[in-house]
Design a protein around this motif. Structure first.
Motif, short mmCIF file in Angstrom:
data_model
loop_
_atom_site.label_atom_id
_atom_site.label_comp_id
_atom_site.label_asym_id
_atom_site.label_seq_id
_atom_site.Cartn_x
_atom_site.Cartn_y
_atom_site.Cartn_z
N SER A 50 -11.18 -43.11 -5.97
CA SER A 50 -11.34 -41.92 -5.13
C SER A 50 -10.06 -41.64 -4.33
O SER A 50 -10.09 -40.90 -3.37
CB SER A 50 -12.52 -42.10 -4.20
N MET A 52 -8.48 -43.30 -2.20
CA MET A 52 -8.39 -43.76 -0.81
C MET A 52 -7.43 -44.94 -0.69
O MET A 52 -6.98 -45.28 0.39
CB MET A 52 -9.77 -44.20 -0.31
N ASP A 72 -5.09 -34.57 -4.98
CA ASP A 72 -5.95 -33.50 -4.47
C ASP A 72 -6.93 -33.00 -5.53
O ASP A 72 -8.07 -32.69 -5.22
CB ASP A 72 -5.11 -32.34 -3.92
N ARG A 75 -9.67 -35.50 -5.73
CA ARG A 75 -10.54 -35.39 -4.56
C ARG A 75 -11.47 -34.20 -4.64
O ARG A 75 -12.64 -34.26 -4.27
CB ARG A 75 -9.71 -35.29 -3.29
N ARG A 76 -10.94 -33.08 -5.14
CA ARG A 76 -11.74 -31.86 -5.24
C ARG A 76 -12.88 -32.03 -6.26
O ARG A 76 -13.92 -31.42 -6.12
CB ARG A 76 -10.86 -30.68 -5.67
N ILE A 80 -18.40 -38.31 -2.85
CA ILE A 80 -18.50 -39.73 -2.54
C ILE A 80 -19.58 -39.99 -1.50
O ILE A 80 -19.67 -39.27 -0.50
CB ILE A 80 -17.18 -40.27 -1.96
N PHE A 82 -20.22 -43.11 0.76
CA PHE A 82 -19.61 -44.40 1.09
C PHE A 82 -20.68 -45.45 1.36
O PHE A 82 -21.82 -45.14 1.65
CB PHE A 82 -18.74 -44.27 2.34
N PHE A 99 -19.60 -28.52 7.83
CA PHE A 99 -18.27 -29.10 8.04
C PHE A 99 -17.67 -29.51 6.70
O PHE A 99 -16.52 -29.20 6.37
CB PHE A 99 -18.40 -30.31 8.97
N HIS A 100 -18.48 -30.19 5.90
CA HIS A 100 -18.03 -30.64 4.58
C HIS A 100 -17.65 -29.45 3.70
O HIS A 100 -16.60 -29.45 3.06
CB HIS A 100 -19.14 -31.46 3.93
N ARG A 102 -16.71 -26.50 4.52
CA ARG A 102 -15.46 -25.88 4.98
C ARG A 102 -14.26 -26.71 4.58
O ARG A 102 -13.23 -26.18 4.17
CB ARG A 102 -15.47 -25.72 6.49
N LEU A 103 -14.40 -28.04 4.70
CA LEU A 103 -13.28 -28.93 4.34
C LEU A 103 -12.91 -28.78 2.87
O LEU A 103 -11.76 -28.88 2.49
CB LEU A 103 -13.64 -30.39 4.59
N TYR A 104 -13.94 -28.55 2.04
CA TYR A 104 -13.69 -28.42 0.61
C TYR A 104 -13.51 -26.95 0.23
O TYR A 104 -13.53 -26.59 -0.94
CB TYR A 104 -14.82 -29.06 -0.20
N ARG A 105 -13.36 -26.10 1.23
CA ARG A 105 -13.09 -24.68 1.05
C ARG A 105 -14.11 -23.98 0.14
O ARG A 105 -13.76 -23.18 -0.73
CB ARG A 105 -11.68 -24.47 0.49
N ARG A 147 -24.67 -33.98 0.86
CA ARG A 147 -23.33 -33.57 1.28
C ARG A 147 -22.30 -33.80 0.17
O ARG A 147 -21.45 -32.96 -0.09
CB ARG A 147 -22.95 -34.33 2.55
#
Lengths: 328, 249
Positions: A50, A52, A72, A75-76, A80, A82, A99-100, A102-105, A147
């Protein structure tokens, strides 16, 4: 087409080899399990796949993206869950999802639609405006899975998805995971140290121990590879018992462990009386005797010479050592 | 930009939701305002200043409030680390710079709100705002203190494993920064060697800037204050972003 390809992937922490040159491929739509005791290198493998954690050597690709060159893109295309919880407890379920997204657009309209749809899937729709800190362990896990799916990943990573959950919740989660795989065709890679979990969910299982893959097959074939039945006996004189049983012509092989002797053989029912008679003739007391079909636990035992439970206790120290090294 | 906004939004939401934290962190500044401001007002006369001591320390207490809130917001990343939420952010396909900037702006916003609350409370003990431009100048300086010290908090949090070191940082870094800043005393009346120490403290320029904005007088030229504090802010944000980039989870 492979969803994940791994070639000689290795990770060392200050001389300690956590993952030792492992290679495997996972097909699209497959549920693949990494099974092994704590500290075997499962989470480290997941972290590398992943992006990380950087591998020490070797290469791997996820959805045809190289984990080193196209971080990237990797990741897209993955979701995951955890091992440790990673929700914001001060936010509501919906806000965590938002939030998630938005982070992933994920564009707004699609985001709202998907959030509703996924919260319904994991049956949290009516709790969407409650703060996560009021949620139970199972609800949190479900929310995390929802999520992880929000940005429509092709591969979902689940690190010990049912760790610390009660049997009922675990069962329900297994159903979700199976549905996801069947209905959405998502490739799943999960780590677990629960044998039943690997057996029930996985199309293929890689047994991993001390950073190495020691067997990789379907759970069925793994169990077949042992063949026949398994008899487990515990006795105060385990050593003598083992020495005696080993020599019988109908025994495939017998293993001696800390607290028991396991015997691999065909038609166990026919020979159990013989074992008891032999034991009493040699004045060996038997505390406990049982017959069962081979489980993945026996497979693990067969390949490593240890039960996964014996391994648990020992690895705790090693884990602590590793954590100390990582934090240095 | 939308990522920065997302992270910012989360910080602000969390802040507005924790009523006890808002009220709690008002306690100390209000206490100081009342005890020092009202208590010493009649005893202390300041050279070359028409205002009383109460008016003099109000900008100092506002700076303190902004300072503490922003450092604290920055250091909160450690909690995100411990509760696992940071992983969720770091594994997303976004750059760490965006995450760090979002955190910094979020922290600065909460810090400025906290400063404004003190400012409003100060109106009740004698502060009067005479010019709107002056008020805006004060806001600008509050924003700069907020940004620089949230970034400072993030820089510290990036190198800390858990909250154990927090007390240490508070006592040996944050309190000295506050104490040396001229928030509570006029720096011109200090012995020369202490005065040079206060001039090394970035917060001094923030306090002086806000003082200029609210009272119309200051001991350091506001342009100098602005330039120094802006420089410090840029340096802190770059430094914080650099350390945050290397954060381990």
């Amino acid at each position: 087409m492979y969803a994940i390809e791994v070639e000689k992937l290795t990770k060392k922490f200050h001389g300690f080899v956590a993952v030792d040159s492992i290679s495997f491929s996972i097909e699209r739509g497959e549920i693949f399990g990494l099974l092994g005791p704590n500290g075997a290198g499962k989470t480290t493998t997941m972290s590398m796949l992943s992006t990380m954690l950087k591998p020490t050597s070797g290469r791997a690709s996820v959805n045809d993206f190289d984990i080193l060159k196209s971080e990237d893109d990797v990741r897209r295309s993955i979701g995951i869950v955890f091992q440790d919880q990673s929700l914001d407890e001060e936010l509501t379920a919906h806000e965590n999802m938002d939030f998630h997204g938005r982070l992933y657009r994920v564009p707004k309209d699609l985001r709202q639609k998907k959030i509703t749809e996924l919260l319904e899937l994991v049956e949290l729709e009516d709790k969407k405006d409650n703060l996560v800190k009021t949620f139970s362990g199972g609800m949190r896990r479900r929310l995390e899975i929802a999520r992880g799916l929000l940005h429509e990943p092709e591969v979902l990573f689940l690190d010990e998805p049912t760790l610390g959950l009660d049997p009922q919740t675990r069962n329900r989660l297994w159903q979700y995971i199976e549905e996801l795989n069947k209905e959405k065709g998502i490739t799943l890679i999960l780590t677990t140290h629960y044998m039943e979990e690997a057996d029930r969910l996985c199309d293929r299982v890689a047994i991993i121990d001390k950073g190495k893959i020691i067997a990789m097959e379907t759970p069925e074939n793994l169990k077949k590879s042992i063949g026949g039945d398994v008899i487990t006996i515990s006795s105060p004189e385990n050593d003598d018992l083992h020495a005696m049983i080993r020599l019988q012509p109908w025994v495939n092989h017998a293993d001696l462990h800390n607290s028991s002797v396991t015997i691999n053989l065909k038609n166990a029912e026919q020979h159990i009386a013989e074992i008891v008679t032999l034991s009493s003739a040699n004045k060996i007391t038997i505390n406990n005797i049982s017959i069962h079909k081979p489980t993945l636990e026996d497979v693990f035992l067969h390949y490593t010479g240890r039960t996964i439970r014996e391994e648990e206790a020992k690895t705790k120290d090693r884990m602590r050592m590793m954590r100390r090294m990582r934090t240095r | 930009m939308d990522i920065v906004y997302t992270i910012w939004l989360r910080s602000v939401k969390r802040y507005l939701r924790s009523k006890s934290r808002i009220i709690g962190s008002l306690g100390m500044p209000v206490f100081l305002l009342l005890v020092l401001g009202l208590g010493l007002n009649s005893v202390v006369t300041l050279p070359d200043m028409e205002q009383g001591y109460t008016d003099f320390i109000i900008p100092g207490i506002i700076s303190m409030s902004v300072l503490f809130t922003s450092v604290f917001s920055g250091i909160q990343i450690i909690w995100d680390k411990q509760f696992g939420f940071l992983k969720e952010t770091l594994v997303a396909p976004v750059s760490r710079l965006e995450i760090m900037l979002g955190q910094t702006m979020g922290g600065a916003t909460t810090a400025v709100i906290q400063g404004l609350l003190i400012l409003i409370l100060s109106l009740f003990i004698g502060l009067s705002i005479n010019s709107i431009p002056g008020f805006l100048v004060a806001i600008v300086f509050m924003v700069l203190i907020g940004l620089s010290f949230t970034a400072f908090g993030i820089a510290i949090a990036s190198r800390m494993e858990d909250m154990h070191g927090f007390q240490l940082i508070m006592n040996f870094v944050i309190f000295p920064i506050f104490g040396l800043s001229g928030a509570l005393f006029p720096i011109d009346s200090l012995p020369p060697w202490v005065r040079s120490l206060t001039l090394l403290d970035p917060l001094t320029y923030g306090v002086e800037g806000i003082r200029y904005g609210l009272l119309g007088t200051s001991q350091i030229d506001p342009v100098v204050s602005f330039v120094v504090l802006t420089g410090f802010t840029i340096f802190m944000v770059v430094f914080g972003a650099y350390l945050f980039r290397k954060i381990n989870i």
